[in-house]
Motif scaffolding. Structure first.
Motif, short mmCIF file in Angstrom:
data_model
loop_
_atom_site.label_atom_id
_atom_site.label_comp_id
_atom_site.label_asym_id
_atom_site.label_seq_id
_atom_site.Cartn_x
_atom_site.Cartn_y
_atom_site.Cartn_z
N ALA A 601 0.83 -1.21 0.00
CA ALA A 601 0.00 0.00 0.00
C ALA A 601 0.87 1.26 0.00
N ALA A 602 2.03 1.19 0.64
CA ALA A 602 2.88 2.37 0.78
C ALA A 602 3.43 2.86 -0.55
N ASP A 603 3.73 1.93 -1.48
CA ASP A 603 4.32 2.36 -2.75
C ASP A 603 3.34 2.24 -3.92
N LEU A 604 2.06 2.22 -3.61
CA LEU A 604 1.04 2.18 -4.65
C LEU A 604 0.93 3.56 -5.32
N ASP A 605 0.84 3.57 -6.65
CA ASP A 605 0.78 4.84 -7.38
C ASP A 605 -0.54 5.58 -7.15
N LEU A 606 -1.59 4.86 -6.84
CA LEU A 606 -2.91 5.46 -6.66
C LEU A 606 -3.24 5.58 -5.17
N SER A 607 -3.65 6.76 -4.75
CA SER A 607 -4.06 6.94 -3.36
C SER A 607 -5.51 6.51 -3.21
N LYS A 608 -5.95 6.35 -1.99
CA LYS A 608 -7.35 5.98 -1.72
C LYS A 608 -8.29 7.07 -2.23
N ILE A 609 -7.87 8.33 -2.11
CA ILE A 609 -8.69 9.43 -2.60
C ILE A 609 -8.83 9.34 -4.12
N GLU A 610 -7.71 9.07 -4.81
CA GLU A 610 -7.77 8.95 -6.27
C GLU A 610 -8.62 7.76 -6.69
N LEU A 611 -8.54 6.66 -5.96
CA LEU A 611 -9.37 5.50 -6.27
C LEU A 611 -10.85 5.83 -6.08
N GLN A 612 -11.16 6.61 -5.04
CA GLN A 612 -12.55 7.00 -4.82
C GLN A 612 -13.06 7.88 -5.96
N GLN A 613 -12.18 8.76 -6.46
CA GLN A 613 -12.58 9.60 -7.59
C GLN A 613 -12.88 8.75 -8.83
N VAL A 614 -12.04 7.74 -9.07
CA VAL A 614 -12.30 6.82 -10.18
C VAL A 614 -13.61 6.08 -9.97
N ALA A 615 -13.83 5.62 -8.73
CA ALA A 615 -15.05 4.86 -8.41
C ALA A 615 -16.29 5.71 -8.64
N GLU A 616 -16.25 6.96 -8.16
CA GLU A 616 -17.41 7.84 -8.31
C GLU A 616 -17.67 8.16 -9.78
N HIS A 617 -16.58 8.40 -10.52
CA HIS A 617 -16.72 8.68 -11.95
C HIS A 617 -17.33 7.50 -12.69
N CYS A 618 -16.85 6.29 -12.40
CA CYS A 618 -17.35 5.11 -13.10
C CYS A 618 -18.78 4.76 -12.69
N SER A 619 -19.16 5.05 -11.45
CA SER A 619 -20.56 4.90 -11.07
C SER A 619 -21.42 5.84 -11.90
N GLY A 620 -20.90 7.06 -12.15
CA GLY A 620 -21.63 8.02 -12.97
C GLY A 620 -21.74 7.60 -14.42
N THR A 621 -20.65 7.09 -15.00
CA THR A 621 -20.73 6.66 -16.41
C THR A 621 -21.63 5.45 -16.56
N GLU A 622 -21.70 4.61 -15.52
CA GLU A 622 -22.62 3.47 -15.55
C GLU A 622 -24.07 3.95 -15.59
N ARG A 623 -24.39 4.94 -14.73
CA ARG A 623 -25.75 5.50 -14.74
C ARG A 623 -26.03 6.19 -16.07
N ARG A 624 -25.03 6.89 -16.60
CA ARG A 624 -25.20 7.56 -17.89
C ARG A 624 -25.53 6.55 -18.98
N ALA A 625 -24.82 5.43 -19.00
CA ALA A 625 -25.06 4.40 -20.00
C ALA A 625 -26.46 3.81 -19.85
N ASP A 626 -26.88 3.58 -18.61
CA ASP A 626 -28.22 3.03 -18.37
C ASP A 626 -29.29 3.99 -18.88
N GLU A 627 -29.12 5.28 -18.60
CA GLU A 627 -30.11 6.26 -19.03
C GLU A 627 -30.14 6.37 -20.55
N ALA A 628 -28.98 6.33 -21.18
CA ALA A 628 -28.91 6.46 -22.63
C ALA A 628 -29.58 5.26 -23.32
N THR A 629 -29.26 4.06 -22.86
CA THR A 629 -29.87 2.87 -23.48
C THR A 629 -31.37 2.83 -23.20
N ARG A 630 -31.78 3.28 -22.00
CA ARG A 630 -33.21 3.29 -21.70
C ARG A 630 -33.95 4.26 -22.61
#
Length: 773
Positions: A601-630
């Motif tokens: 964990a100490a020498d990981l390039d991604l911090s927990k904060i950066e991982l959370q930003q990726v997670a939140e972004h991907c949750s958003g793109t997933e919702r975006r895809a669902d709305e678009a296909t719907r």
């Protein structure tokens, strides 16, 4: 007495300095350390005060700190107030999140770090579009106890162009957005209409964002047409939801030298699995194969290999390809086409586990005993060669039905398929034992004519082969999540939180009306839900109860904080098995490779904060895809029903609201609204707890799950709405009088959950063969 010599305060130690040093030649304090310093000081600080607290004296360090502070403000981690001092978000009641617009003018903010949504009044939405990133302060609670928000700062605008229909009045144009979550009409000055005509479908480019006092301004950038040609519904959905389609020139340059063959040098140093009878099992129309499986019997159970396309070998962090894949977040599966996350040379070529060609893979090796318990796991990089491309129907025909012709054709892999099927039966048994919830839902797909017109909506039948692959993927995903837990390394998890207290209260009140009770006390588990579903299997109102149970649950999402997966009944769960089509899976692969290389964990390039930003972004793109296909699917359903005006159908009530009832038609799998004004034989009151409308004079009841016969009254393509009226004076199965002793509920104007919708054809279905939850 000896006088102690004074010394300068020691420079505080940043626990993440090693990670920052890998990224920058002259590292400055990490975001985590800046936040910790602000928390320790207990008061907002200016940039100079922060520099002093962090013992930064060099001018270049101070400039770099100011840039990092600006980035943290943009990312919603800090807020800079009018006194130009910084304070952390989520302190002093400040919350960063995405705006979720509602067609009725109000909205919500979904916090980036999880938690309940905050309600935004229409006056707060005047300056906002759906999808904007904001910082809000908690301004109060409404009568239902929900948090209310007031906008403090707009961090990021999400809407740069809008698709809609152009109207003209007095020489000035305005575009009514096709996306109903965008409630602002876009004003188009006369000199910016660019030849577009009244009623045409256009793309309006936003030149001035809305404010509290003014509407958004724009100019016509493109005319899409007057009528909807085949495939136009997808084009509009793509533009409405701003889905990236074209590949940037930098991406095209990076992939220009890729070929269909894996270079020999890339195969070196990997475990060689090319002699194993690995197979892919997918739908008949699948083109990208990201997983292959193999199973063999062992003395104490089975050894299962789940081989996943090694996308991370081709998509390196920081490249244009990686940035574009992250921006897309996931592939989007429309009824008539796919918008891939990766270019075709990768998604259908180098990364796809096509038969009889060498491919790089990440492998999860699982040893599973006779009781279905995973006793040992190992991850490693490998090179493989798929021995056969099988479909779900073919596998089911062989291992379940014993199809002679197919068994002979695939004789080399058949023994391992039988072992897979034996293992599946054991794993499926453990699913029930741990209490995973198994809802009985119908997935649908569209059938098109040669001219691209919709011909039918048909159900997709799941067989044991779908479930077999699902169990293998679940096992691999859980193994990856548990690896991160054992190594105590930050990661991206797929979480499904427990139902909210408010929804549980409504659910228990509803069940009480049916003389039922949800076990588990104040904090029920998935096993309690599953027990109740089992209990009501033989009841006529089983579908009603299942629907209400499903709607009481939260939405699954990505997070760097592991909250477990309620529906699947796992303490830890992630997505590892689909890196071709989901960016979080690619991140998971990189984290596993970091561990395989001896990283911590100490020498990981991604911090927990950066991982959370990726997670939140991907949750958003997933919702975006669902709305678009719907949106595209709803248009197709309206198009399908246009020539059926006046026809009568039997159907089932799928949703009840204060403004009417939604009915899904049998065999057609299309739903529409019987508006409250069409129920003109009485005055009806809405009971949100009982999910029903109750006639004041006649006592007639329309309830979720009731059967009705309806007639198609109107189809509105622009609004994607289908209106029904009752076909008979006495509805069949629905419109019942309350049974003796049934409690009459107090009328309420509060709307129930939104209407359910069938899904269109795509490679992966939520809850389908390969887990999307």
């Amino acid at each position: 007495m000896t006088r102690r010599r004074s010394t300068a305060p020691a420079k505080p130690q940043d626990p993440h300095h090693q990670r920052e040093a890998k990224k920058y030649a002259n590292p400055i304090p990490s975001r985590e350390f800046i936040l910790e310093t602000l928390a320790a000081q207990g008061v907002p600080l200016s940039s100079d005060e922060l520099a002093a607290a962090l013992a930064l004296k060099d001018e270049q360090d101070v400039i770099a700190l100011e840039r990092r502070l600006g980035a943290m403000v943009r990312d919603g981690q800090l807020v800079r107030n009018r006194n130009q001092v910084y304070c952390p978000v989520n302190k002093r009641d400040l919350i960063a999140g995405r705006v979720i617009g509602h067609p009725d003018g109000f909205g919500f903010v979904r916090p980036e770090e999880g938690g309940d949504d905050l309600y935004l009044y229409p006056k707060e939405m005047r300056a906002l579009f759906h999808g904007d990133r904001v910082v809000v302060r908690v301004s109060g609670r409404d009568r239902r106890g929900r948090l209310e928000g007031a906008v403090v700062e707009i961090l990021e605008r999400n809407t740069r162009s809008v698709v809609g229909r152009l109207y003209k009045e007095g020489g000035v144009g305005f575009v009514v957005p096709d996306n109903k979550r965008l409630t602002h009409d876009i004003i188009i000055p006369s000199d910016r209409i660019n030849g577009a005509e009244q009623g045409q479908i256009v793309v309006a480019e936003i030149t001035d964002q809305p404010t509290q006092r003014t509407q958004p301004l724009g100019r016509i950038g493109q005319v899409l047409g007057d009528h909807m040609a085949p495939g136009m519904e997808t084009d509009i959905a793509i533009r409405t939801h701003a889905l990236p389609v074209d590949w940037p020139a930098e991406v095209e340059s990076e992939i220009a030298d890729l070929t269909a063959e894996v270079p020999e040098a890339a195969k070196q140093g990997r475990t060689d699995l090319r002699q194993l009878p690995l197979v892919t099992i997918d739908g008949a129309d699948a083109r990208d194969f990201d997983d292959a499986v193999y199973c063999e019997r062992k003395p104490k159970g089975w050894k299962l290999l789940v081989c996943i396309a090694d996308v991370s070998s081709y998509v390196q962090p920081g490249t244009a390809l990686d940035k574009e894949a992250q921006a897309r977040g996931n592939s989007v599966y429309f009824p008539d086409r796919v918008i891939p996350m990766l270019p075709e040379i990768l998604s259908n070529g180098l990364c796809s586990l096509n038969p009889q060609v060498d491919r790089l893979c990440m492998t999860a090796e699982l040893y599973i005993n006779g009781e279905g318990k995973v006793t040992r796991t190992r991850f490693f990089e490998a090179v493989m060669r798929s021995q056969a491309r099988l479909t779900y129907d073919q596998v089911a025909a062989m291992v379940v039905d014993g199809d002679g012709e197919l068994c002979e054709r695939f004789a080399e892999v058949l023994p391992h398929l039988h072992e897979l099927y034996q293992l599946y039966q054991v794993l499926h048994g453990t699913r029930a034992a741990r209490g995973a919830i198994d809802f009985d839902t119908t997935e649908t797909k569209f059938v098109f004519t040669d001219q691209g017109r919709i011909e039918a909506v048909v159900p997709q039948v799941r067989n044991d082969a779908h479930r077999l692959i699902e169990e293998c993927m679940l096992a691999a995903n859980v193994a990856a999540a548990r690896l991160f837990q054992r190594k105590r390394i930050p990661a991206v998890y797929r979480i499904h939180d427990t139902p909210s207290e408010e929804k549980l209260t409504d659910l228990r009140e509803f069940l009480g009306q049916l003389a039922l009770k949800l076990p588990g006390g104040p904090k029920p588990t998935a096993a309690d839900y599953a027990q109740l579903l089992e209990q009501v299997q033989g009841r006529a109102d089983r579908r009603l109860i299942q629907t209400v149970l499903l709607r009481s649950m939260q939405q699954a999402m990505y997070s760097s904080d592991n909250a477990g997966h309620f529906g699947l009944a796992y303490d830890a769960y992630t997505h590892f098995t689909s890196p071709i089509r989901r960016y979080p899976d690619l991140i998971v692969h990189r984290l596993i490779k970091h561990l395989l290389a001896g990283g911590t964990a100490a020498d990981l390039d991604l911090s927990k904060i950066e991982l959370q930003q990726v997670a939140e972004h991907c949750s958003g793109t997933e919702r975006r895809a669902d709305e678009a296909t719907r949106d595209a699917e709803d248009w197709l359903k309206c198009e399908f029903m246009q020539d059926k005006l006046g026809e009568k159908f039997d159907g089932t009530i799928t949703s009840v609201n204060s403004f009417g009832i939604f009915v899904e038609l049998d065999e057609v799998y299309v739903d529409g609204l019987v508006h409250i004004t069409a129920l003109d034989n009485d005055f009806y009151h809405f009971d949100p707890i009982g999910h029903r409308l109750h006639g004041e004079r006649t006592g007639t009841v329309y309830r979720l799950g009731d059967r009705l016969r309806v007639q198609v009254a109107a189809v509105n393509l622009d609004d994607r709405k289908i209106d029904f009226v009752l076909a008979d004076a006495a509805p069949r199965g629905g419109g019942k009088r309350p049974k003796s002793g049934e409690q009459k509920q107090t009328p309420s104007s509060e709307p129930a959950a939104g209407k359910s919708r069938s899904r269109g054809k795509r490679k992966r279905q939520s809850g389908g063969s390969k887990p999307a939850s």
